[in-house]
Design an enzyme around this catalytic site. Structure first.
Site, PDB file in Angstrom:
ATOM      1  N   ILE A  18       1.059  -1.180  -0.077  1.00 39.10           N
ATOM      2  CA  ILE A  18      -0.075   0.144   0.044  1.00 39.10           C
ATOM      3  C   ILE A  18       0.683   1.083  -0.183  1.00 39.10           C
ATOM      4  O   ILE A  18       0.511   2.467  -0.553  1.00 39.10           O
ATOM      5  CB  ILE A  18      -1.026  -0.035   1.102  1.00 39.10           C
ATOM      6  CG1 ILE A  18      -1.929   1.184   0.795  1.00 39.10           C
ATOM      7  CG2 ILE A  18      -0.379   0.032   2.489  1.00 39.10           C
ATOM      8  CD1 ILE A  18      -2.812   0.995  -0.091  1.00 39.10           C
TER       9      ILE A  18
ATOM     10  N   ASP B  74      -7.535  -2.306   4.736  1.00 32.55           N
ATOM     11  CA  ASP B  74      -7.617  -3.193   6.076  1.00 32.55           C
ATOM     12  C   ASP B  74      -6.477  -3.902   6.305  1.00 32.55           C
ATOM     13  O   ASP B  74      -5.632  -4.170   5.323  1.00 32.55           O
ATOM     14  CB  ASP B  74      -8.883  -3.812   5.887  1.00 32.55           C
ATOM     15  CG  ASP B  74      -8.576  -4.944   4.906  1.00 32.55           C
ATOM     16  OD1 ASP B  74      -8.548  -4.556   3.717  1.00 32.55           O
ATOM     17  OD2 ASP B  74      -7.986  -6.091   5.208  1.00 32.55           O
TER      18      ASP B  74
ATOM     19  N   GLY C  23      -5.635  -6.804  -0.091  1.00 30.44           N
ATOM     20  CA  GLY C  23      -6.381  -5.922   1.042  1.00 30.44           C
ATOM     21  C   GLY C  23      -5.377  -4.757   1.182  1.00 30.44           C
ATOM     22  O   GLY C  23      -4.702  -4.360   0.156  1.00 30.44           O
ATOM     23  N   GLU C  24      -5.374  -4.130   2.345  1.00 26.36           N
ATOM     24  CA  GLU C  24      -4.572  -2.756   2.764  1.00 26.36           C
ATOM     25  C   GLU C  24      -5.100  -1.648   1.971  1.00 26.36           C
ATOM     26  O   GLU C  24      -4.508  -0.518   2.227  1.00 26.36           O
ATOM     27  CB  GLU C  24      -3.086  -3.108   2.482  1.00 26.36           C
ATOM     28  CG  GLU C  24      -2.301  -4.137   2.702  1.00 26.36           C
ATOM     29  CD  GLU C  24      -0.861  -4.436   2.556  1.00 26.36           C
ATOM     30  OE1 GLU C  24      -0.458  -3.522   1.769  1.00 26.36           O
ATOM     31  OE2 GLU C  24      -0.362  -5.174   2.979  1.00 26.36           O
ATOM     32  N   GLY C  25      -6.075  -1.860   1.061  1.00 26.46           N
ATOM     33  CA  GLY C  25      -6.552  -0.679   0.103  1.00 26.46           C
ATOM     34  C   GLY C  25      -5.790  -0.783  -1.206  1.00 26.46           C
ATOM     35  O   GLY C  25      -5.865   0.352  -2.212  1.00 26.46           O
TER      36      GLY C  25
END
Lengths: 340, 340
Positions: free
Chosen positions: A85, A159, A301-303
């Protein structure tokens, strides 16, 4: 959304130097953001990705390929700029806000937003993941953090939390009333036997907690997660502030589903960044009638998928705002009678 | 491609702080470009989109919703920075090179690369679109222009030419031996009756010219276009120079198909930027075994989809080069026995 600004944006798109409709989704994005920002020529000057981190008590059941210690380790990695990210947010010129909303261990860093509601959730396979107070506090943390982002026109949700695909699958199965096996995937990389076990654990959590499908807060409290509740708050507050939200993968999708059930109008502010490999995500996007911008086989995830999609959203506004019209450029349009 | 650099890149991807494979297509892109650039940590410092513009004699048959005058008008629009490709290239920080390789009218502008081979093609519904000399010259123009791009690591192909979906459909139908109706679309916006007419014109062009499906240059000469031939040259020269090429929509796809038939190894240097609404494009991508990065309902050409996809390709390299490994970040990896 502002219908008049959207109509002005639509008319502008018709007159730009291209065949009508030839920019496809980019045209629709420009019109949507015109409606969100209440102006025919919307802009994005500042962007942020809000990464909510929290742990999950259910990991003691062996539902993840990675141990829980990875949650704080990855938060440290975010804070040192070494995760996916970080690389993608630097590229997109988006600020990264890392929030400890429920990591099980102690974390300290000047750039960490410390708003720990609890040191992880309780094990949902034995009872409710959160108390009502914890869940409501976590939603409020998300609202607070969104409201602290002054001057931002585009927010991505992210997240981190080992075990959070388990919570997301439980939320999705209950709110969409689908079999657990249809909305459960391999997360960070389970094998077949581990996946079967994960499904059994989620089925047990739903049987024990009996979350009410008509009551999204009950579902969130009993089988959700602190970071998911935080993202619900981010989404609702962004809609209230008329800011577009690009949602990431399955965990962000579960938060979006809860937010949309609480406030259906919030859906108009959402843009689906991508579709995850996690099969539950596709069910959520169809239920919310959101078409993902990317389909790159991501499941991190992580954006990450949301921040990648920001380039496309900005491309929509660059073309919308910067292209010349047929009249301005002296280009012949097709004959009027044939116009779409 | 350099197998050793690809293997080093693959090993690096395994050790970055994410579940193995969780960045999906981004991981594959990083490994491909490592192979192209012959180094485990490939980079992209300079990017260019080469937009080849040419006219098509077949437009007298009424195969396009827009008149041929639009070709030079849009070239002027490119040169003044008012078209979609200008807005998207500014966003992506890619240089725009506009080439007059076959526009029917006279064009002069300091930024225009004037390499006119002929003032448009002949009407392929009555005979060959180009002479052999014209076709070969046009390919050489493409080679020249690619070789003039010093220090570029990523090239996008773009096109402008009223009538060029007609030529692309003819090429695709002949090289893939598919019915014309399966590979012909509405271009800039034909209605049903006009689409039927376009199909009949292409069928007539193929019947009159009898291009040999085993001979890609024969197909290109008889039913192609000057800008398509130029893009064939760009693609072949880029592969020879070990530069990655992101191809745009249907017209770029037709050029890629010809290039791949001439030199199958060139395919390894290609990245499919997106899939166009024009149905023939999907057939080309499947034939070349290229998976498009984007599917946004675009049908504009100019290189727009390719330049949008550049962000994703750069994202692949940013994550590949900038992320920390598990060891560097002090993050626990999953147990060895479970590794993919």
């Amino acid at each position: 959304l502002d219908v008049e600004a959207m109509e002005q944006a639509r008319q502008r798109q018709e007159n730009l130097t291209k065949p009508a409709g030839s920019l496809g989704r980019l045209e629709k994005l420009a019109i949507q953001i015109a409606g969100i920002q209440r102006r025919a020529l919307p802009g994005i000057e500042q962007k942020v990705v809000i990464v909510m981190a929290g742990d999950h008590g259910v990991t003691v059941e062996g539902v993840s390929a990675y141990p829980s210690e990875v949650t704080p380790q990855m938060v440290q990695n975010f804070l040192h700029g070494g995760a996916a990210i970080n690389a993608l947010a630097r590229q997109a010129n988006a600020r990264v806000v890392i929030v400890d909303i429920g990591v099980a261990s102690e974390l300290h860093h000047p750039d960490l937003v410390s708003r720990k509601v609890a040191p992880g959730t309780a094990n949902m396979a034995q009872g409710a993941a959160m108390t009502e107070a914890q869940m409501l506090t976590a939603i409020n943390v998300g609202i607070d953090i969104l409201q602290a982002q002054q001057g931002v026109q585009l927010v991505a949700t992210g997240d981190m939390g080992i075990g959070n695909t388990t919570a997301s699958s439980a939320i999705t199965a209950d709110l969409l009333q689908l079999p657990v096996s249809q909305v459960t995937g391999r997360g960070t990389g389970l094998n077949d036997a581990q996946l079967d076990h994960k499904i059994v654990v989620i089925e047990r959590a739903l049987a024990i907690n009996q979350p009410e499908p008509q009551n999204p807060l009950d579902v969130l409290m009993k089988v959700g997660g602190l970071e998911i509740a935080g993202l619900v708050g981010v989404i609702l507050a962004a809609a209230a502030e008329r800011i577009a939200v690009v949602i990431d993968g399955f965990i962000s999708g579960a938060a979006a589903l809860v937010a949309a059930r609480l406030c259906p109008a919030a859906c108009q502010y959402l843009i689906a960044g991508h579709t995850s490999v996690e099969q539950g995500h596709g069910h959520i996007l169809r239920a919310l009638e959101l078409a993902p911008l990317l389909n790159l086989g991501l499941r991190l995830g992580e954006g990450t998928g949301a921040v990648l999609a920001m380039h496309l959203i900005e491309g929509a506004l660059h073309t919308h705002n910067e292209m010349l019209t047929f009249a301005e450029a002296g280009v012949s349009n097709r004959e009027e009678e044939e116009k779409n």
